[in-house]
Design an enzyme around this catalytic site. Structure first.
Site, PDB file in Angstrom:
ATOM      1  N   GLN A 152      56.620  52.198  28.897  1.00 52.34           N
ATOM      2  CA  GLN A 152      56.695  53.026  30.100  1.00 52.34           C
ATOM      3  C   GLN A 152      55.712  54.191  30.013  1.00 52.34           C
ATOM      4  O   GLN A 152      55.427  54.713  28.933  1.00 52.34           O
ATOM      5  CB  GLN A 152      58.118  53.568  30.269  1.00 52.34           C
ATOM      6  CG  GLN A 152      58.360  54.334  31.554  1.00 52.34           C
ATOM      7  CD  GLN A 152      59.794  54.836  31.655  1.00 52.34           C
ATOM      8  OE1 GLN A 152      60.342  55.372  30.695  1.00 52.34           O
ATOM      9  NE2 GLN A 152      60.410  54.657  32.802  1.00 52.34           N
ATOM     10  N   GLY A 164      61.070  57.289  35.811  1.00 48.58           N
ATOM     11  CA  GLY A 164      62.000  56.395  36.501  1.00 48.58           C
ATOM     12  C   GLY A 164      61.558  54.950  36.363  1.00 48.58           C
ATOM     13  O   GLY A 164      60.411  54.648  36.052  1.00 48.58           O
ATOM     14  N   HIS A 165      62.488  54.003  36.617  1.00 49.98           N
ATOM     15  CA  HIS A 165      62.131  52.601  36.390  1.00 49.98           C
ATOM     16  C   HIS A 165      61.215  52.035  37.472  1.00 49.98           C
ATOM     17  O   HIS A 165      60.715  50.914  37.333  1.00 49.98           O
ATOM     18  CB  HIS A 165      63.357  51.712  36.180  1.00 49.98           C
ATOM     19  CG  HIS A 165      64.499  51.946  37.114  1.00 49.98           C
ATOM     20  ND1 HIS A 165      64.383  51.899  38.470  1.00 49.98           N
ATOM     21  CD2 HIS A 165      65.804  52.219  36.851  1.00 49.98           C
ATOM     22  CE1 HIS A 165      65.557  52.121  39.022  1.00 49.98           C
ATOM     23  NE2 HIS A 165      66.445  52.332  38.068  1.00 49.98           N
ATOM     24  N   LYS A 174      77.201  51.564  30.268  1.00 50.31           N
ATOM     25  CA  LYS A 174      76.622  52.899  30.182  1.00 50.31           C
ATOM     26  C   LYS A 174      77.570  53.916  29.556  1.00 50.31           C
ATOM     27  O   LYS A 174      77.133  54.973  29.107  1.00 50.31           O
ATOM     28  CB  LYS A 174      76.227  53.399  31.587  1.00 50.31           C
ATOM     29  CG  LYS A 174      75.192  52.544  32.298  1.00 50.31           C
ATOM     30  CD  LYS A 174      74.875  53.111  33.668  1.00 50.31           C
ATOM     31  CE  LYS A 174      73.920  52.223  34.452  1.00 50.31           C
ATOM     32  NZ  LYS A 174      72.580  52.145  33.841  1.00 50.31           N
ATOM     33  N   ASN A 184      68.152  45.863  34.621  1.00 53.37           N
ATOM     34  CA  ASN A 184      68.440  46.909  33.649  1.00 53.37           C
ATOM     35  C   ASN A 184      68.862  46.270  32.327  1.00 53.37           C
ATOM     36  O   ASN A 184      69.662  45.330  32.314  1.00 53.37           O
ATOM     37  CB  ASN A 184      69.555  47.825  34.148  1.00 53.37           C
ATOM     38  CG  ASN A 184      69.119  48.704  35.303  1.00 53.37           C
ATOM     39  OD1 ASN A 184      67.947  48.723  35.672  1.00 53.37           O
ATOM     40  ND2 ASN A 184      70.060  49.440  35.867  1.00 53.37           N
ATOM     41  N   ASP A 231      70.858  47.308  30.175  1.00 52.38           N
ATOM     42  CA  ASP A 231      72.277  47.468  29.859  1.00 52.38           C
ATOM     43  C   ASP A 231      73.185  46.636  30.755  1.00 52.38           C
ATOM     44  O   ASP A 231      74.398  46.698  30.641  1.00 52.38           O
ATOM     45  CB  ASP A 231      72.693  48.940  29.918  1.00 52.38           C
ATOM     46  CG  ASP A 231      72.482  49.571  31.295  1.00 52.38           C
ATOM     47  OD1 ASP A 231      72.373  48.831  32.288  1.00 52.38           O
ATOM     48  OD2 ASP A 231      72.443  50.809  31.375  1.00 52.38           O
TER      49      ASP A 231
END
Length: 409
Positions: free
Chosen positions: A86, A114-115, A292, A143, A145
């Site tokens: 990233q 941010g993604h 999360k 994501n 997770d």
């Protein structure tokens, strides 16, 4: 002061794609773009295909070819594009709109973007061009997770046959999702858009939380047509025009007295509005299983989920129980290791939850072996010392563990 940001990012070695994406965000900030999306500008999305209805209708002739591409790269150690790093964005001084400075720790002058950064990262790293050169056409993103986000062949078949640029997996909102973002259609151009809570004017909060009106939320499981993504990036000068997310922070997040800053971010799901032919598919809740919090991890470790022969997780029943743990004892964690440590303090053996509707824990507790939760159960400990939840079956009840402990003393 844009030149100051450009120089700083160039000195850090940021790609032109990363610099261009940040410039787009910064220009929105300077222009005073609020990002608000009032109810009057959108309409509800009511008709979408459901995954179950696609299982028998989407089988393109080249499905075997698609599957061969999917399993072609078995040795990840030798795979050139096994990871995507990233980019970093500079924090913006909230008062001067110049690059934030923090000489005590210069690393704190930077933040994740941010993604939504996946798109400039793919472009700027050269990965997008390499994937296209290898003949890869479809990208599935989720994501990390979300353990429910497995590669679904019916969705792959549907996406391949649809020839759409972008497809989002959405799920039906429930009462527990009413404060989260939802899918909508923009009246001005008919495009699908995401509206997050921060984009909703205060006067529209009731409509935002109306799950009978705005029925679907984004799971962040996304399907992207790579050639069409490349064409869109080329047409826009290398930058997808994603809406800005402006986060107010301090330059040192652990020091509330340090310089106020803006962190400029974007969301990858917001790219749904960047294509004329974007679509969405309603998927079962089982494809949305994020981990999360300690509560998420407790449910995942319990018998509310099961491991399939394909080593994926799926719900044992139609819905996962709603688990709420005391934030004072189980909320603050540092990374995955901290999350697991908190869990180990919470449970000796994970209780059975597959027959539970909800579990609420107030205060510190420790589950021992043989605990079964059914229906709606609340456990209360008014002391600061963890109290055991001993082996038993609890059915739709509230237990005061401190009082129980006194009576047995």
């Amino acid at each position: 002061p844009w030149e100051l940001f450009e120089k700083k990012m160039e000195q850090k070695g940021s790609s032109q794609a990363a610099i261009g994406a940040f410039k787009h965000n910064y220009e929105q900030l300077v222009a005073g773009v609020t990002g608000l999306l009032p109810e009057s500008d959108i309409e509800s999305v009511t008709e979408l295909p459901y995954l179950e209805s696609l299982k028998s209708s989407s089988s393109p002739d080249n499905l075997q070819e698609l599957l061969s591409q999917t399993v072609a790269h078995k040795d990840l150690i030798e795979e050139e594009d096994v990871e995507l790093l990233q980019n970093a964005s500079t924090k913006v001084d909230a008062a001067t709109l110049k690059p934030a400075e923090y000489p005590e720790n210069p690393d704190m002058e930077w933040c994740p973007p941010g993604h939504g950064d996946i798109y400039p990262s793919l472009l700027g790293s050269g990965m997008l061009d390499r994937l296209l050169k290898k003949g890869l056409k479809f990208l599935f993103v989720s994501n990390s997770d979300n353990l429910g986000a497995t590669l679904d062949l019916d969705l792959l078949a549907y996406f391949a046959s649809s020839d759409k640029s972008f497809v989002m997996e959405v799920a039906e909102r429930t009462a527990s999702d009413k404060k989260g973002g939802h899918l909508a259609k923009r009246k001005s151009d008919g495009r699908l858009v995401l509206r997050e809570s921060a984009q909703c004017p205060d006067g529209d909060k009731a409509a935002f939380e109306d799950i009978s009106k705005h029925k679907f939320f984004n799971t962040n499981n996304l399907w992207v047509n790579l050639p069409k993504l490349k064409a869109a990036l080329d047409a826009a000068g290398g930058v997808l025009p994603l809406p800005l997310i402006k986060n107010k922070k301090t330059v040192n997040p652990r020091d509330s007295g340090s310089t106020p800053v803006f962190q400029l971010e974007t969301a990858m799901g917001a790219a749904i509005e960047c294509f004329d032919d974007s679509g969405a598919v309603v998927v079962p809740r089982s494809r949305f299983a994020p981990v999360k919090t300690c509560a998420d991890l407790l449910v995942l470790r319990s018998d509310a989920y099961k491991i399939t022969q394909a080593s994926t997780v799926e719900l044992s029943d139609v819905a996962a129980p709603a688990v709420k743990l005391d934030d004072g004892h189980y909320k603050s964690v540092e990374g995955v290791g901290g999350l697991v440590d908190k869990m180990d303090a919470l449970v000796k053996t994970v209780p059975s939850l597959w027959q539970a509707t909800s579990l609420t824990v107030k205060g510190p507790v420790r589950f021992e072996a043989g605990v079964v939760i059914k229906g709606d159960v609340t456990l209360i400990n008014s002391t600061n010392e963890p109290l055991p939840v001993r082996s038993r079956i609890l059915v739709s009840t509230t237990i005061d563990l401190a009082e129980e402990s006194k009576s047995k003393a």
